[in-house]
Scaffold this motif. Sequence first.
Motif, short mmCIF file in Angstrom:
data_model
loop_
_atom_site.label_atom_id
_atom_site.label_comp_id
_atom_site.label_asym_id
_atom_site.label_seq_id
_atom_site.Cartn_x
_atom_site.Cartn_y
_atom_site.Cartn_z
N LYS A 303 0.81 -1.21 0.00
CA LYS A 303 0.00 0.00 0.00
C LYS A 303 0.85 1.27 0.00
N GLU A 304 2.13 1.14 0.37
CA GLU A 304 3.02 2.30 0.35
C GLU A 304 3.31 2.77 -1.07
N ILE A 306 1.31 3.95 -3.20
CA ILE A 306 0.63 5.21 -3.51
C ILE A 306 1.52 6.39 -3.13
N LYS A 307 2.13 6.30 -1.95
CA LYS A 307 3.02 7.37 -1.50
C LYS A 307 4.24 7.48 -2.42
N ARG A 308 4.81 6.35 -2.78
CA ARG A 308 5.98 6.38 -3.68
C ARG A 308 5.60 6.87 -5.07
N LEU A 310 3.27 9.09 -5.75
CA LEU A 310 3.14 10.54 -5.70
C LEU A 310 4.50 11.22 -5.63
N GLN A 311 5.44 10.59 -4.93
CA GLN A 311 6.77 11.18 -4.80
C GLN A 311 7.58 11.08 -6.09
N SER A 313 6.32 10.43 -9.34
CA SER A 313 5.63 10.66 -10.61
C SER A 313 6.28 11.80 -11.38
N GLU A 408 -2.39 15.59 -9.03
CA GLU A 408 -2.13 14.76 -7.85
C GLU A 408 -3.30 13.82 -7.59
N ARG A 412 -3.03 9.77 -7.75
CA ARG A 412 -3.43 9.01 -6.57
C ARG A 412 -4.49 7.97 -6.93
N SER A 492 4.96 5.91 -11.58
CA SER A 492 5.82 6.42 -10.51
C SER A 492 7.22 6.78 -11.00
#
Length: 505
Positions: A303-304, A306-308, A310-311, A313, A408, A412, A492
Amino acid sequence: MTCTMTKLARPSLFLLLFSVGWTGWSANARPKHAHSAPPSSLTLNQALSLREAMQLAAKRNLGLMQDALERRRKALNYESALATFLPRLTMDTTYDNSAPYDTTLPRDQRLQYGATLSWTAPVGTKVALGASVDQRLRGETQQSQAINTSNHSSNISLSVTQPLLKGAGRRGAASALAEAKLDGEIQRQLFREQLNTLLEQVERAYWTLAFSQSEVAAKERAQDRAKKQFEDTQENIRRGIIAKIEIYVVEENLVFFQQELVKAQQNQELARRALTQLLQVNANSPLATKDTLSGLDPKLPDKEMIKRGLQGSPSLAAEQLRLSKEHVILRFEENQALPSLDLVGSLKLNGLDSEYAEHLSQLVRAKRPEASVGLLLSLPLSFRAARAKVSQAELAAEKQLLKLKEREVEVRHEVARLLKQMGYEARRLVLAKRRMALSRLKLNAEVKKYKNGTSTLDSIVRFQRDLDQAALGVWRVQREQRTSRSRLLALSGALHSAHGIKIER
């Protein structure tokens, strides 16, 4: 430069420097064309691994080559913007041959030459260092002139101007540098996005070809099996073991698999040509995939991701850089809306004498110094236009902020959708493999029943088709898993690094 001189009384150091500087600039100013010729038509006769196909596409794809050249062109914008802040040397010489008021006197001949070195700092400071000489070649004293024309004169001057409001600081003077640097970074992120998009297309085409190869191999086995059944049925009919009408079942089965094989071969050829187009190789290259769909299944991302996503992309990073650029423009317009208030200072050393050496000596000994310092204020009669430009820049920044937030949200949701999709694909793969295993067991059981005389040939044919479809179902899910994973990595900005491809700064 103005030069009407016909003769010189003595060699001039300024003229020598001018000629050398001009020659050097002309030699170095010629553009160096770094042109990369497009790749020639290449025929590939070997099977490629996915990693090899990815690296080949990154090197040879013509569209990506264009993007790479555009990135390099944008990167040079910063060097171009530096032109405003590079020191500049200006040299001039003038020969004056004028008639005196008294026509009985000889003509007044003088030579003026000098040089000025000027520089503007990124914080707005302007510095100018200059030297000039007014050399008498021939002539008599002219009392009506402000300066005795029989004298030589020279000066060395230093002037400094520092804007205090408008044009002050990097936001007022070096805005173009900041914009050029951001433009280069934006283009780099766009290139990352274009590279990852290309690699995603290559991976999709690669696994489509791998699927087509597996399908062709399965259809060939099915055709061979149907042909063997047809021949065995013909022999059993000839011996009188089975009725003649049984031939229709196996012949229809044979024609069906022949038809399916032709369709699979067509799909394989189209998939091969799609991959050759992305790799920019000969369209008739007998390409094949080395990696198979039956290899190790990709692991389900956590699930991490999504965070990666966004960072990392690249499209999101490009929008963030565009927002930074709009803020630079806004700060510049706010600075330009201020009144002009400049601090001006100057220092000047003078020399004046009828002897050439003496007037230079006065210059060196600073016998005739001049100094000044002051403020220069300039106010527009209306600030309406300046306020309008600031408002435009504010609106542009607000618009870009909304675009950033919109992108964003898109990234996401896309990452979350892919994660959910890959979760379902993993479950489908388990079921597809179980179905294939059951289809094989069902077929084996039906073959035993047929040998015992409790089943018909029609049931065996139907179960064989079910097994082939179940195998294709497994390969389809495996292909979808790999394309979903490549899409996730491309989103990503990590697909290129996953295959050992680096982007140069």
